[in-house]
Design an enzyme around this catalytic site. Sequence first.
Site, mmCIF file in Angstrom:
data_model
loop_
_atom_site.group_PDB
_atom_site.id
_atom_site.type_symbol
_atom_site.label_atom_id
_atom_site.label_comp_id
_atom_site.label_asym_id
_atom_site.label_seq_id
_atom_site.Cartn_x
_atom_site.Cartn_y
_atom_site.Cartn_z
ATOM 1 N N GLU A 67 -15.574 -7.310 25.469
ATOM 2 C CA GLU A 67 -15.478 -8.771 25.336
ATOM 3 C C GLU A 67 -14.069 -9.283 25.624
ATOM 4 O OE1 GLU A 67 -15.921 -6.617 22.876
ATOM 5 O OE2 GLU A 67 -15.079 -7.273 20.953
ATOM 6 N N CYS A 81 -18.082 -1.092 19.954
ATOM 7 C CA CYS A 81 -17.240 -0.377 19.006
ATOM 8 C C CYS A 81 -18.049 0.073 17.783
ATOM 9 C CB CYS A 81 -16.028 -1.214 18.625
ATOM 10 S SG CYS A 81 -14.652 -0.191 18.110
ATOM 11 N N LEU A 82 -17.932 -0.603 16.638
ATOM 12 C CA LEU A 82 -18.771 -0.243 15.501
ATOM 13 C C LEU A 82 -20.247 -0.273 15.922
ATOM 14 C CD1 LEU A 82 -19.067 0.380 12.457
ATOM 15 C CD2 LEU A 82 -19.266 -2.072 12.084
ATOM 16 N N HIS A 111 -13.963 -2.516 23.515
ATOM 17 C CA HIS A 111 -14.285 -3.936 23.362
ATOM 18 C C HIS A 111 -14.308 -4.645 24.720
ATOM 19 C CE1 HIS A 111 -14.042 -4.155 18.944
ATOM 20 N NE2 HIS A 111 -13.150 -3.184 19.080
ATOM 21 N N MET A 158 -21.532 0.709 18.599
ATOM 22 C CA MET A 158 -21.916 1.995 19.202
ATOM 23 C C MET A 158 -22.088 3.042 18.105
ATOM 24 S SD MET A 158 -20.014 4.620 21.823
ATOM 25 C CE MET A 158 -19.568 5.956 20.719
ATOM 26 N N GLN A 159 -21.175 3.027 17.151
ATOM 27 C CA GLN A 159 -21.253 4.001 16.058
ATOM 28 C C GLN A 159 -22.556 3.819 15.286
ATOM 29 O OE1 GLN A 159 -17.550 3.321 13.959
ATOM 30 N NE2 GLN A 159 -16.299 4.111 15.651
HETATM 31 N N1 GLN Z 1 -14.484 0.790 11.961
HETATM 32 C C1 GLN Z 1 -14.697 1.497 13.173
HETATM 33 C C2 GLN Z 1 -13.520 2.402 13.545
HETATM 34 O O1 GLN Z 1 -12.446 2.231 13.042
HETATM 35 C C3 GLN Z 1 -15.001 0.537 14.321
HETATM 36 C C4 GLN Z 1 -13.863 -0.334 14.679
HETATM 37 C C5 GLN Z 1 -14.257 -1.530 15.498
HETATM 38 O O2 GLN Z 1 -15.424 -1.869 15.585
HETATM 39 N N2 GLN Z 1 -13.291 -2.219 16.063
HETATM 40 O O3 GLN Z 1 -13.672 3.302 14.348
#
Ligand code: GLN
Length: 539
Positions: free
Chosen positions: A509, A381-382, A507, A384-385
């Site tokens: 996990e 999630c984050l 996610h 990947m960003q």
């Molecule tokens: N903050 C990021 C978003 O809202 C990632 C969210 C997360 O990692 N669950 O897209």
Amino acid sequence: MKYIFVTGGVISSLGKGLTAASIGTLLENRGLKVALQKFDPYLNVDPGTMNPYQHGEVYVLDDGAETDLDLGHYERFTNCKLTRLNNLTSGQVYQMVLDKERRGDYLGKTVQVIPHVTDEIKNRIRLLAERSGADVVITEIGGTTGDIEGLPFLEAIREFALEVGSTNAIFVHVTLVPFIKAAGELKTKPTQQSVAKLREIGITPHILICRTERPLDRDARQKISLFCNVPFEAVIEERDVEHTIYEVPLMLQREGVDELICRLLRLETPPANMRHWEEIIRKLVSPRHRVKIGVVGKYIGLQDAYKSVYEALSHGGIANDCGVEIVKVEAEALEKNDPAVLLKDVHGILVPGGFGERGIEGKIRAAQFARERRVPYLGLCLGMQIACIEFARNVLGLEGAHSTEFKPDTPHPVIALLDEQRNVTRKGGTMRLGAQPCQLVMGTKTAELYGAFVVNERHRHRYEFNNEYRGAFERAGMRFSGLSPDGKLVEIIELADHPFFIACQFHPEFLSKPHQPHPLFKGFVAAALELQKSRHNQA
Ligand code: GLN
């Protein structure tokens, strides 16, 4: 239909959720179908708006429900399918009651905790029983006996048990028996008092699960039995586990808990067959290999903030007969110190999900280190960003590239808000949530790991990869290995020229179990093991 109610006494954090889940494991392995649910007495509608200091991890279900982390234990320990019906909070109960009141459903009556609030709670137990088609419904009541906000739930289960009859419902109370060093003995008084509190409101536990660090000797058991009005054999010892939480079901089996439950509920089944479970524990306790995985997070000091991530890593270990030692790295520490020092010994780097700006630059440095030094990287999630921001800045040379979550006026918004999120202002339950299909691109490492064309994975985010940058990223060696079926959303990325650099917008996990390790975690630990072996050979 049979019902087990699990309550907790003396203090929180006794592992009530694990105990409930473990009872589920044992009953399932006796051939019964179980359903597990959790009642949380707090007033939030769900934990989705609470921060990790308050609540630990928010566990997301297929249907997008943001729930208590105990539901993660339920899914990992059993095969039961959970939905938003399986987690009820006081906030939801009051919301339902007040909606009815505004609709006029109460026909002019005074709306009260008893019976209106308690009726809603009882309805939920019945609803789950009907919908799940389970033989046994296990309901865990959050909080500790004596809490004011827990009372309506306790009253509701008392009434419920009375209605269904004594061979159909039992109460299991998880309590603490502390060892007092100065006196050199186990103390039973806190347990006596917490059971007294329960009996005051009309609940007499059938089974007491005593959490203790020392063996519960005969004397202590007898004393608890006598003072708490519970048969001697129903006073159960649950010691702190030595190696892994997956030992709890076996420990309870040795104490005869499942036998006792089946006797009380008149359930006739063969004994639980726990052979596969024992094999899992063998692999966790004495694995053939060992690796170190650095987890770079913002709430790294908290036990519960990344619970499912740590569990999924251990499952990836089981799949590789490999012990996974987790090296917890505070993201901010990577901003002040050289990543090469802090991440020197790790064989893999994982950046989990997260919100808010603190520690972001440290995470970016971790991703850079993993990419440049060819250390396996898994971004969730984050995570990947972060990998995309790092790639934009350091490979494509897009200075100041960022996510608009952290820098709304960045010149290169490689991560930006989902279109459907632009006008959303309410916070609770409004992210992109729950299971969504993701199409895998053939010929990628990701597709090879999954061995599938389409997968369903659970999401919880507002921001996503900005498609304007897809071409530039691809030309520089990034592959978009998983996309939403309409091709519009980037779900998984990987680096072509790297031993293992995979990150996903979802996610994984939340879908890993000890007996079904998630493919991405399995592949990640395998890659870490490769690195560990090659370093070992070089040394
Ligand atoms: N903050 C990021 C978003 O809202 C990632 C969210 C997360 O990692 N669950 O897209």
